[in-house]
Design a protein around this motif. Structure first.
Motif, PDB file in Angstrom:
ATOM      1  N   LEU A 239       0.811  -1.222   0.000  1.00  0.00           N
ATOM      2  CA  LEU A 239       0.000   0.000   0.000  1.00  0.00           C
ATOM      3  C   LEU A 239       0.840   1.265   0.000  1.00  0.00           C
ATOM      4  O   LEU A 239       0.362   2.324  -0.412  1.00  0.00           O
ATOM      5  N   GLY A 240       2.077   1.165   0.490  1.00  0.00           N
ATOM      6  CA  GLY A 240       2.943   2.333   0.524  1.00  0.00           C
ATOM      7  C   GLY A 240       2.830   3.121   1.822  1.00  0.00           C
ATOM      8  O   GLY A 240       1.844   2.982   2.556  1.00  0.00           O
ATOM      9  N   PRO A 241       3.818   3.954   2.116  1.00  0.00           N
ATOM     10  CA  PRO A 241       3.824   4.693   3.385  1.00  0.00           C
ATOM     11  C   PRO A 241       2.737   5.750   3.496  1.00  0.00           C
ATOM     12  O   PRO A 241       2.231   6.015   4.585  1.00  0.00           O
ATOM     13  N   SER A 242       2.361   6.382   2.381  1.00  0.00           N
ATOM     14  CA  SER A 242       1.338   7.438   2.447  1.00  0.00           C
ATOM     15  C   SER A 242      -0.013   6.873   2.857  1.00  0.00           C
ATOM     16  O   SER A 242      -0.678   7.404   3.755  1.00  0.00           O
ATOM     17  N   VAL A 243      -0.425   5.785   2.198  1.00  0.00           N
ATOM     18  CA  VAL A 243      -1.710   5.168   2.524  1.00  0.00           C
ATOM     19  C   VAL A 243      -1.692   4.613   3.940  1.00  0.00           C
ATOM     20  O   VAL A 243      -2.638   4.809   4.717  1.00  0.00           O
ATOM     21  N   THR A 244      -0.599   3.926   4.305  1.00  0.00           N
ATOM     22  CA  THR A 244      -0.525   3.292   5.616  1.00  0.00           C
ATOM     23  C   THR A 244      -0.572   4.327   6.739  1.00  0.00           C
ATOM     24  O   THR A 244      -1.315   4.174   7.714  1.00  0.00           O
ATOM     25  N   SER A 245       0.227   5.387   6.619  1.00  0.00           N
ATOM     26  CA  SER A 245       0.267   6.386   7.685  1.00  0.00           C
ATOM     27  C   SER A 245      -1.049   7.153   7.782  1.00  0.00           C
ATOM     28  O   SER A 245      -1.480   7.528   8.877  1.00  0.00           O
ATOM     29  N   THR A 246      -1.713   7.386   6.644  1.00  0.00           N
ATOM     30  CA  THR A 246      -3.010   8.075   6.685  1.00  0.00           C
ATOM     31  C   THR A 246      -4.069   7.195   7.333  1.00  0.00           C
ATOM     32  O   THR A 246      -4.896   7.661   8.119  1.00  0.00           O
ATOM     33  N   ALA A 247      -4.027   5.886   7.031  1.00  0.00           N
ATOM     34  CA  ALA A 247      -5.011   4.959   7.601  1.00  0.00           C
ATOM     35  C   ALA A 247      -4.889   4.867   9.115  1.00  0.00           C
ATOM     36  O   ALA A 247      -5.891   4.614   9.806  1.00  0.00           O
ATOM     37  N   ILE A 248      -3.679   5.071   9.645  1.00  0.00           N
ATOM     38  CA  ILE A 248      -3.485   4.997  11.093  1.00  0.00           C
ATOM     39  C   ILE A 248      -4.346   6.032  11.822  1.00  0.00           C
ATOM     40  O   ILE A 248      -4.697   5.853  12.995  1.00  0.00           O
ATOM     41  N   LEU A 249      -4.738   7.112  11.114  1.00  0.00           N
ATOM     42  CA  LEU A 249      -5.586   8.128  11.735  1.00  0.00           C
ATOM     43  C   LEU A 249      -6.942   7.557  12.153  1.00  0.00           C
ATOM     44  O   LEU A 249      -7.602   8.113  13.030  1.00  0.00           O
ATOM     45  N   LEU A 250      -7.350   6.448  11.540  1.00  0.00           N
ATOM     46  CA  LEU A 250      -8.622   5.827  11.904  1.00  0.00           C
ATOM     47  C   LEU A 250      -8.586   5.254  13.317  1.00  0.00           C
ATOM     48  O   LEU A 250      -9.639   4.885  13.862  1.00  0.00           O
ATOM     49  N   GLU A 251      -7.387   5.178  13.912  1.00  0.00           N
ATOM     50  CA  GLU A 251      -7.281   4.693  15.284  1.00  0.00           C
ATOM     51  C   GLU A 251      -8.080   5.570  16.246  1.00  0.00           C
ATOM     52  O   GLU A 251      -8.686   5.060  17.205  1.00  0.00           O
ATOM     53  N   THR A 252      -8.106   6.875  15.989  1.00  0.00           N
ATOM     54  CA  THR A 252      -8.761   7.791  16.926  1.00  0.00           C
ATOM     55  C   THR A 252     -10.268   7.553  17.021  1.00  0.00           C
ATOM     56  O   THR A 252     -10.796   7.294  18.106  1.00  0.00           O
ATOM     57  N   PRO A 253     -11.026   7.607  15.903  1.00  0.00           N
ATOM     58  CA  PRO A 253     -12.455   7.289  16.022  1.00  0.00           C
ATOM     59  C   PRO A 253     -12.689   5.817  16.345  1.00  0.00           C
ATOM     60  O   PRO A 253     -13.687   5.475  17.001  1.00  0.00           O
ATOM     61  N   GLY A 254     -11.768   4.951  15.903  1.00  0.00           N
ATOM     62  CA  GLY A 254     -11.906   3.529  16.223  1.00  0.00           C
ATOM     63  C   GLY A 254     -11.844   3.285  17.712  1.00  0.00           C
ATOM     64  O   GLY A 254     -12.637   2.511  18.269  1.00  0.00           O
ATOM     65  N   ALA A 255     -10.909   3.957  18.390  1.00  0.00           N
ATOM     66  CA  ALA A 255     -10.799   3.816  19.845  1.00  0.00           C
ATOM     67  C   ALA A 255     -12.048   4.340  20.539  1.00  0.00           C
ATOM     68  O   ALA A 255     -12.515   3.763  21.530  1.00  0.00           O
ATOM     69  N   ALA A 256     -12.621   5.430  20.013  1.00  0.00           N
ATOM     70  CA  ALA A 256     -13.836   5.995  20.610  1.00  0.00           C
ATOM     71  C   ALA A 256     -15.007   5.025  20.489  1.00  0.00           C
ATOM     72  O   ALA A 256     -15.787   4.840  21.427  1.00  0.00           O
ATOM     73  N   LEU A 257     -15.117   4.373  19.322  1.00  0.00           N
ATOM     74  CA  LEU A 257     -16.217   3.435  19.119  1.00  0.00           C
ATOM     75  C   LEU A 257     -16.030   2.170  19.954  1.00  0.00           C
ATOM     76  O   LEU A 257     -16.996   1.626  20.503  1.00  0.00           O
TER      77      LEU A 257
END
Length: 301
Positions: A239-257
């Motif tokens: 996927l490459g570093p750009s996609v991977t690092s951007t996807a990590i941002l989903l951790e924040t709402p994921g943790a909330a849910l």
């Protein structure tokens, strides 16, 4: 959009990785141990789990790593240790919202570092990265304090985000020629050794915890470290570093849910639009990255 089978597999694994790291914050919040000790044990336990696998099935891959790959893997491990050592203490110095917003600037630094290395990220990558970070800000808000302690915590969180960007980029470089298990083992081993040294230097107690604490540390290791970071190391090659690092941002709402389902802590109303905004930003980054992958594939054919 249609995706190749390999890309679809990577996206599924990326979703599992995000679910794994999303468990990190709720678990850490419930673990009665110092932050630095938690960082050490999640890596040390991961090394304990990986060692039999490496000895039985991946010795050849480990021996086959050249000097450059070993050094880059160790460098990635050092940056991961720095990320943990900076971010976890920042959570106790500044607000959680401020720390989260600043540490998740990782994709911005990833894109900037790629630009400094001579890559020219398309405008869609910049737009998608900015949109995804905006989604995190929508959820966490901007809560910058002017007290010296809070400002120091904000600085630590920002530096932790930069360290994470370097970790992702070095991992992507190593994974071009090295298998996931061999790279992950060297990376985590380096992280473990450096965090152990940091704990000893700081006088952080590494034992004397309750049985419940050890169980939570084990669950944290399996979910956030092995499934989370381990699968990030797996998919960053495709996927490459750009996609991977951007996807990590989903951790924040994921943790909330997850906190809502597990702890009964209902997320703020902003969690849902924030999730949509982050997903929209991630979609832009994926769309921008696909034409470049097709070009590289056609050149290598």
């Amino acid at each position: 959009m249609t995706a190749r089978p390999g890309v679809r597999t990577d996206l599924v694994l990326l979703g599992i990785a995000i679910a794994g790291v999303s468990l990190s914050a709720p678990l850490i919040a419930s673990i009665a141990a110092p932050a630095l000790a938690i960082a050490f044990w999640r890596n040390a336990m991961a090394i304990g789990a990986l060692t039999p696998l490496v000895l039985l099935r991946h010795r050849a891959g480990l021996r086959g790593m050249g000097r450059r790959a070993l050094l880059l893997s160790a460098g990635a491990g050092a940056l991961l240790a720095l990320h943990f050592a900076l971010w976890l203490p920042s959570l106790r110095m500044t607000s959680v919202a401020s720390s989260t917003a600043l540490v998740t600037t990782t994709p911005i630094w990833t894109t900037l570092l790629l630009r400094l290395r001579g890559h020219r990220p398309p405008a869609l990558v910049w737009a998608g990265t900015g949109l995804a970070v905006l989604g995190v800000v929508i959820l966490t808000g901007v809560d910058l304090s002017v007290s010296p302690r809070a400002l120091a915590g904000d600085g630590l969180a920002l530096a932790a985000g930069m360290a994470a960007a370097g970790y992702v980029l070095l991992g992507a470089e190593v994974r071009r020629t090295v298998g996931t298990v061999a790279y992950t083992y060297v990376c985590y081993l380096t992280t473990t050794v450096l965090l152990l040294a940091a704990c000893l230097f700081a006088g952080t107690p590494l034992g004397g915890y309750s049985g419940a604490t050890w169980w939570k540390l084990a669950v944290l290791t399996v979910t956030a470290q092995l499934l989370g970071h381990g699968l990030f190391n797996r998919v960053v090659k495709g996927l490459g570093p750009s996609v991977t690092s951007t996807a990590i941002l989903l951790e924040t709402p994921g943790a909330a849910l997850i906190a809502a389902l597990w702890l009964g802590q209902m997320p703020a109303a902003a969690a849902y639009p924030a999730l949509v905004v982050i997903l929209a930003g991630l979609a832009l980054v994926i769309m921008a990255d696909r034409p470049r992958k097709r070009i590289r594939a056609s050149r290598s054919a």
